[in-house]
Write a protein that holds these residues in place. Structure first.
Motif, PDB file in Angstrom:
ATOM      1  N   ILE A 140       0.834  -1.202   0.000  1.00 33.84           N
ATOM      2  CA  ILE A 140       0.000   0.000   0.000  1.00 33.84           C
ATOM      3  C   ILE A 140       0.871   1.255   0.000  1.00 33.84           C
ATOM      4  O   ILE A 140       0.607   2.214  -0.735  1.00 33.84           O
ATOM      5  CB  ILE A 140      -0.954  -0.029   1.210  1.00 33.84           C
ATOM      6  CG1 ILE A 140      -1.916  -1.205   1.083  1.00 33.84           C
ATOM      7  CG2 ILE A 140      -1.718   1.287   1.330  1.00 33.84           C
ATOM      8  CD1 ILE A 140      -2.748  -1.468   2.326  1.00 33.84           C
ATOM      9  N   LEU A 141       1.939   1.248   0.811  1.00 28.37           N
ATOM     10  CA  LEU A 141       2.819   2.415   0.850  1.00 28.37           C
ATOM     11  C   LEU A 141       3.584   2.574  -0.463  1.00 28.37           C
ATOM     12  O   LEU A 141       3.827   3.703  -0.913  1.00 28.37           O
ATOM     13  CB  LEU A 141       3.789   2.284   2.023  1.00 28.37           C
ATOM     14  CG  LEU A 141       3.146   2.461   3.410  1.00 28.37           C
ATOM     15  CD1 LEU A 141       4.115   2.060   4.511  1.00 28.37           C
ATOM     16  CD2 LEU A 141       2.697   3.900   3.617  1.00 28.37           C
ATOM     17  N   ALA A 142       3.944   1.464  -1.113  1.00 26.12           N
ATOM     18  CA  ALA A 142       4.605   1.555  -2.419  1.00 26.12           C
ATOM     19  C   ALA A 142       3.664   2.175  -3.449  1.00 26.12           C
ATOM     20  O   ALA A 142       4.103   2.940  -4.322  1.00 26.12           O
ATOM     21  CB  ALA A 142       5.062   0.169  -2.866  1.00 26.12           C
ATOM     22  N   PHE A 143       2.391   1.860  -3.351  1.00 23.12           N
ATOM     23  CA  PHE A 143       1.400   2.455  -4.252  1.00 23.12           C
ATOM     24  C   PHE A 143       1.300   3.957  -4.019  1.00 23.12           C
ATOM     25  O   PHE A 143       1.252   4.757  -4.968  1.00 23.12           O
ATOM     26  CB  PHE A 143       0.057   1.769  -4.021  1.00 23.12           C
ATOM     27  CG  PHE A 143      -1.093   2.346  -4.797  1.00 23.12           C
ATOM     28  CD1 PHE A 143      -1.073   2.392  -6.181  1.00 23.12           C
ATOM     29  CD2 PHE A 143      -2.210   2.836  -4.143  1.00 23.12           C
ATOM     30  CE1 PHE A 143      -2.152   2.923  -6.895  1.00 23.12           C
ATOM     31  CE2 PHE A 143      -3.282   3.352  -4.842  1.00 23.12           C
ATOM     32  CZ  PHE A 143      -3.234   3.401  -6.222  1.00 23.12           C
ATOM     33  N   ALA A 144       1.312   4.375  -2.756  1.00 23.41           N
ATOM     34  CA  ALA A 144       1.246   5.803  -2.446  1.00 23.41           C
ATOM     35  C   ALA A 144       2.459   6.553  -2.994  1.00 23.41           C
ATOM     36  O   ALA A 144       2.359   7.743  -3.332  1.00 23.41           O
ATOM     37  CB  ALA A 144       1.129   6.014  -0.937  1.00 23.41           C
ATOM     38  N   HIS A 164      -0.662   7.846 -15.544  1.00 21.62           N
ATOM     39  CA  HIS A 164       0.312   7.435 -14.537  1.00 21.62           C
ATOM     40  C   HIS A 164       0.212   5.963 -14.154  1.00 21.62           C
ATOM     41  O   HIS A 164       1.219   5.351 -13.808  1.00 21.62           O
ATOM     42  CB  HIS A 164       0.155   8.293 -13.281  1.00 21.62           C
ATOM     43  CG  HIS A 164       0.259   9.757 -13.537  1.00 21.62           C
ATOM     44  ND1 HIS A 164       1.460  10.400 -13.730  1.00 21.62           N
ATOM     45  CD2 HIS A 164      -0.701  10.717 -13.666  1.00 21.62           C
ATOM     46  CE1 HIS A 164       1.249  11.688 -13.953  1.00 21.62           C
ATOM     47  NE2 HIS A 164      -0.051  11.913 -13.916  1.00 21.62           N
ATOM     48  N   PHE A 165      -0.983   5.398 -14.186  1.00 27.91           N
ATOM     49  CA  PHE A 165      -1.169   4.034 -13.696  1.00 27.91           C
ATOM     50  C   PHE A 165      -1.508   3.033 -14.797  1.00 27.91           C
ATOM     51  O   PHE A 165      -1.680   1.848 -14.530  1.00 27.91           O
ATOM     52  CB  PHE A 165      -2.265   4.017 -12.621  1.00 27.91           C
ATOM     53  CG  PHE A 165      -1.912   4.829 -11.411  1.00 27.91           C
ATOM     54  CD1 PHE A 165      -1.007   4.358 -10.482  1.00 27.91           C
ATOM     55  CD2 PHE A 165      -2.477   6.077 -11.205  1.00 27.91           C
ATOM     56  CE1 PHE A 165      -0.678   5.116  -9.357  1.00 27.91           C
ATOM     57  CE2 PHE A 165      -2.159   6.846 -10.092  1.00 27.91           C
ATOM     58  CZ  PHE A 165      -1.251   6.361  -9.163  1.00 27.91           C
ATOM     59  N   PRO A 195     -11.897  -0.546 -15.202  1.00 20.85           N
ATOM     60  CA  PRO A 195     -10.918  -1.536 -14.737  1.00 20.85           C
ATOM     61  C   PRO A 195     -11.422  -2.195 -13.454  1.00 20.85           C
ATOM     62  O   PRO A 195     -11.856  -1.520 -12.532  1.00 20.85           O
ATOM     63  CB  PRO A 195      -9.663  -0.689 -14.477  1.00 20.85           C
ATOM     64  CG  PRO A 195     -10.166   0.700 -14.273  1.00 20.85           C
ATOM     65  CD  PRO A 195     -11.391   0.834 -15.116  1.00 20.85           C
ATOM     66  N   TRP A 196     -11.379  -3.516 -13.398  1.00 19.20           N
ATOM     67  CA  TRP A 196     -11.878  -4.205 -12.204  1.00 19.20           C
ATOM     68  C   TRP A 196     -11.305  -5.606 -12.122  1.00 19.20           C
ATOM     69  O   TRP A 196     -11.664  -6.489 -12.879  1.00 19.20           O
ATOM     70  CB  TRP A 196     -13.409  -4.278 -12.229  1.00 19.20           C
ATOM     71  CG  TRP A 196     -13.997  -4.833 -10.965  1.00 19.20           C
ATOM     72  CD1 TRP A 196     -14.553  -6.057 -10.765  1.00 19.20           C
ATOM     73  CD2 TRP A 196     -14.040  -4.181  -9.691  1.00 19.20           C
ATOM     74  NE1 TRP A 196     -14.948  -6.205  -9.462  1.00 19.20           N
ATOM     75  CE2 TRP A 196     -14.650  -5.066  -8.782  1.00 19.20           C
ATOM     76  CE3 TRP A 196     -13.623  -2.936  -9.245  1.00 19.20           C
ATOM     77  CZ2 TRP A 196     -14.848  -4.738  -7.432  1.00 19.20           C
ATOM     78  CZ3 TRP A 196     -13.822  -2.618  -7.911  1.00 19.20           C
ATOM     79  CH2 TRP A 196     -14.433  -3.507  -7.024  1.00 19.20           C
ATOM     80  N   ARG A 235      -8.840  11.885  -6.337  1.00 21.00           N
ATOM     81  CA  ARG A 235      -9.122  12.688  -7.529  1.00 21.00           C
ATOM     82  C   ARG A 235      -7.877  12.804  -8.409  1.00 21.00           C
ATOM     83  O   ARG A 235      -7.587  13.852  -8.959  1.00 21.00           O
ATOM     84  CB  ARG A 235      -9.615  14.083  -7.114  1.00 21.00           C
ATOM     85  CG  ARG A 235     -10.765  14.035  -6.105  1.00 21.00           C
ATOM     86  CD  ARG A 235     -11.131  15.417  -5.583  1.00 21.00           C
ATOM     87  NE  ARG A 235     -12.067  15.307  -4.457  1.00 21.00           N
ATOM     88  CZ  ARG A 235     -12.535  16.350  -3.766  1.00 21.00           C
ATOM     89  NH1 ARG A 235     -12.150  17.579  -4.081  1.00 21.00           N
ATOM     90  NH2 ARG A 235     -13.374  16.162  -2.754  1.00 21.00           N
ATOM     91  N   ILE A 236      -7.118  11.717  -8.548  1.00 19.20           N
ATOM     92  CA  ILE A 236      -5.813  11.812  -9.197  1.00 19.20           C
ATOM     93  C   ILE A 236      -5.731  11.096 -10.540  1.00 19.20           C
ATOM     94  O   ILE A 236      -4.724  11.234 -11.237  1.00 19.20           O
ATOM     95  CB  ILE A 236      -4.697  11.274  -8.276  1.00 19.20           C
ATOM     96  CG1 ILE A 236      -4.984   9.830  -7.841  1.00 19.20           C
ATOM     97  CG2 ILE A 236      -4.514  12.186  -7.071  1.00 19.20           C
ATOM     98  CD1 ILE A 236      -3.873   9.203  -7.018  1.00 19.20           C
ATOM     99  N   LEU A 237      -6.759  10.330 -10.939  1.00 20.44           N
ATOM    100  CA  LEU A 237      -6.669   9.646 -12.226  1.00 20.44           C
ATOM    101  C   LEU A 237      -6.927  10.642 -13.353  1.00 20.44           C
ATOM    102  O   LEU A 237      -7.878  11.421 -13.309  1.00 20.44           O
ATOM    103  CB  LEU A 237      -7.689   8.501 -12.304  1.00 20.44           C
ATOM    104  CG  LEU A 237      -7.456   7.317 -11.347  1.00 20.44           C
ATOM    105  CD1 LEU A 237      -8.355   6.160 -11.731  1.00 20.44           C
ATOM    106  CD2 LEU A 237      -6.014   6.887 -11.301  1.00 20.44           C
ATOM    107  N   HIS A 238      -6.081  10.571 -14.393  1.00 23.59           N
ATOM    108  CA  HIS A 238      -6.133  11.525 -15.501  1.00 23.59           C
ATOM    109  C   HIS A 238      -5.890  10.751 -16.790  1.00 23.59           C
ATOM    110  O   HIS A 238      -4.807  10.187 -16.989  1.00 23.59           O
ATOM    111  CB  HIS A 238      -5.070  12.607 -15.307  1.00 23.59           C
ATOM    112  CG  HIS A 238      -5.280  13.809 -16.142  1.00 23.59           C
ATOM    113  ND1 HIS A 238      -4.626  14.995 -15.933  1.00 23.59           N
ATOM    114  CD2 HIS A 238      -6.086  14.038 -17.220  1.00 23.59           C
ATOM    115  CE1 HIS A 238      -5.007  15.896 -16.837  1.00 23.59           C
ATOM    116  NE2 HIS A 238      -5.888  15.336 -17.625  1.00 23.59           N
ATOM    117  N   PHE A 239      -6.887  10.707 -17.669  1.00 23.58           N
ATOM    118  CA  PHE A 239      -6.874   9.853 -18.849  1.00 23.58           C
ATOM    119  C   PHE A 239      -6.706  10.649 -20.132  1.00 23.58           C
ATOM    120  O   PHE A 239      -7.174  11.792 -20.244  1.00 23.58           O
ATOM    121  CB  PHE A 239      -8.189   9.070 -18.944  1.00 23.58           C
ATOM    122  CG  PHE A 239      -8.454   8.137 -17.801  1.00 23.58           C
ATOM    123  CD1 PHE A 239      -8.196   6.773 -17.919  1.00 23.58           C
ATOM    124  CD2 PHE A 239      -8.957   8.595 -16.582  1.00 23.58           C
ATOM    125  CE1 PHE A 239      -8.431   5.904 -16.873  1.00 23.58           C
ATOM    126  CE2 PHE A 239      -9.192   7.729 -15.532  1.00 23.58           C
ATOM    127  CZ  PHE A 239      -8.943   6.374 -15.696  1.00 23.58           C
TER     128      PHE A 239
END
Length: 502
Positions: free
Chosen positions: A133-137, A429-430, A445-446, A494-498
């Motif tokens: 989880i911290l690596a994801f952050a 980014h992801f 995505p799921w 609110r960080i996903l940007h496509f």
């Protein structure tokens, strides 16, 4: 004069309803500065085994855990106004300049890790360790907004605060919690995740139609919500806070000290506690929610009393706590709003929307019950989010939500999907993708398989997606940017940007 008899009657009525239903239950414990005064309990801690829920049944405290972490930070002398980057050697770069205090009082604009995972297709039932989880952050590209402008709930700051404590002390967080609880003799402890064995722990349940199902939460627990303990143990902890008994002497005033937004206006959220009122009585408290568990505790510092409501059932615990405390204090319960709207509303631009119904508001997914404010408007109680609104015409509401002034307009029922939305989109980014179809559906995505969702169009190139999972439902907003890109936002992330792909 305090009415202990009336409060006991109210607590017994709440617990009796759980028993008569024959499902999961809970406990209600009243306390003062000297200790526990009244208890009531009902229902089952484990339906399958017909084990009764008692005041001594361990339960997951969920976000009630936060103020315990804050107490440890204060006792350790951690400078809360220092930045995360100065306190934590490996702070996520995008978050490093945020003061720790803002990360804790929900004004730091930190994306919530669970919601950010969920938006990318990782369900909250997935088993993820703290390091993962911290690596994801570490990969967060930005904050949700400007620190100090808005109160938006996030657990990320508390997870990072735990790491600050561990790095400073050289001890694990479970050991630090045990050291704090030992002088008080309290059986409150940290659990690392749902697979860790806790003797006697109540099973969490949520209602699926007419059936009860077990709640699941796979993520690593942290200081944000990892404590487990009984209603009696939590009441004894809160009693010690009110009385200022060692090792908690002087801590309640520091935990409850006023916090302010960047413009100087006051926030109701403190260090793991929410300030509110019941009639003329000032209250402090906090709720907790995990799939299958809903809890709340409230303290009235001036008369030195309080109540704990812990349950292993997915239903509101704040209102039962208020009912009992109102009976004890002789204060009236808040009234229903005179002129509450119904239906879906949205700001003229941006991802900000709200849905009204059942006497409550869901703002970008943050749920709060609404009551009258005594002046023709409405307010939240609040459990987590401070809401103060008035009607301004038949189809508009305006006021403060999370400290920010908003004006929300009714969404017309026949709003069509903006023709610029359909297409295939990839996050910058992801590297996750969304497919939006012209018929108003989308593939999100799921869990590597994708999830079809029916979009709810909003005016201005926006639409709400729908991510239901177990007892929880997430409705992020997709909205077009002036440069043709697409953003996705919920209340907490609110960080996903496509960008559009070929």
């Amino acid at each position: 004069m305090l009415d202990w008899s009336g409060a006991r009657t109210e607590a017994a009525a709440i617990a009796g309803a759980w028993t008569r239903e024959g499902g999961p239950g809970g406990a209600v414990v009243l306390f003062d500065r000297e200790g526990i005064r009244e208890v009531a309990s009902g229902g089952f801690a484990a339906i399958e085994h017909r084990l009764p829920f008692t005041p001594d049944t361990p339960n997951r405290l969920a976000s009630i855990s936060k103020h315990i972490c804050a107490a440890l930070l204060l006792r350790a002398g951690i400078p809360l106004e220092d930045s995360l980057g100065s306190l934590l050697a490996d702070a996520p770069p995008a978050l490093a300049e945020v003061p720790l205090a803002r990360a804790l009082d929900m004004t730091g604009a930190l994306p919530d890790t669970m919601e950010a995972f969920w938006q990318q297709g990782v369900p909250f039932t997935a088993s993820l360790a703290a390091a993962e989880i911290l690596a994801f952050a570490q990969r967060f590209p930005a904050l949700n907004g400007r620190p100090g402008e808005e109160m938006a709930y996030s657990n990320t700051g508390w997870r990072l605060a735990q790491k600050v404590l561990e790095q400073r002390s050289g001890a694990g967080y479970a050991q630090l919690v045990a050291g704090l609880m030992a002088p008080l003799g309290l059986p409150i402890r940290l659990a690392r995740d749902e697979s860790e064995v806790i003797d006697g722990l109540a099973t969490g349940y949520w209602r699926d139609g007419d059936a009860w199902r077990r709640g699941r939460y796979g993520f690593n627990f942290s200081a944000s919500g990892g404590m487990a303990g009984s209603a009696a143990a939590l009441a004894r902890w809160a009693s010690a806070l009110l009385a200022g008994r060692e090792p908690l002497a002087g801590l309640l005033g520091q935990l409850a000290a006023p916090r302010a937004f960047a413009d100087g206006s006051a926030s109701v959220y403190r260090l793991g506690l929410v300030a509110s009122t019941l009639g003329e009585t000032a209250l402090l408290g906090h709720g907790g929610s995990l799939p299958g568990y809903r809890n709340h505790f409230l303290m009235a510092p001036e008369p030195g009393v309080g109540v704990v409501v812990l349950g292993n059932r997915e239903e509101d615990a704040l209102w039962p706590a208020l009912r009992v405390l109102a009976a004890l204090l002789g204060e009236p319960l808040p009234s229903e709003p005179d002129n509450i709207p119904a239906g879906l509303y949205a700001a003229e631009e941006g991802p900000f929307w709200a849905e009204f119904g059942g006497g409550a508001i869901s703002f970008m997914g943050g749920y709060e019950k609404l009551v009258g404010d005594g002046a023709g408007g409405m307010r939240s109680l609040p459990a987590y989010l401070d809401v103060r609104l008035t009607r301004s015409g038949e189809d508009a509401v305006e006021g403060l939500i999370g400290g920010v002034r908003r004006r929300l307009l009714r969404v017309p029922g026949a709003t069509p999907l903006d023709p610029r939305l359909p297409g295939r989109w990839r996050d910058r980014h992801f590297d996750v993708e969304i497919l939006i179809r012209g018929d108003g559906s989308a593939r999100l995505p799921w869990a590597a398989t994708g999830l079809d969702s029916s979009l709810t169009p909003l005016p201005g190139g926006r639409a709400l997606a729908d991510l239901p999972h177990g007892p929880w439902r997430h409705r992020p907003c997709l909205w077009l940017q002036p440069d043709g890109s697409l953003r996705l936002a919920g209340h907490r992330s609110r960080i996903l940007h496509f960008d559009r792909t070929a």
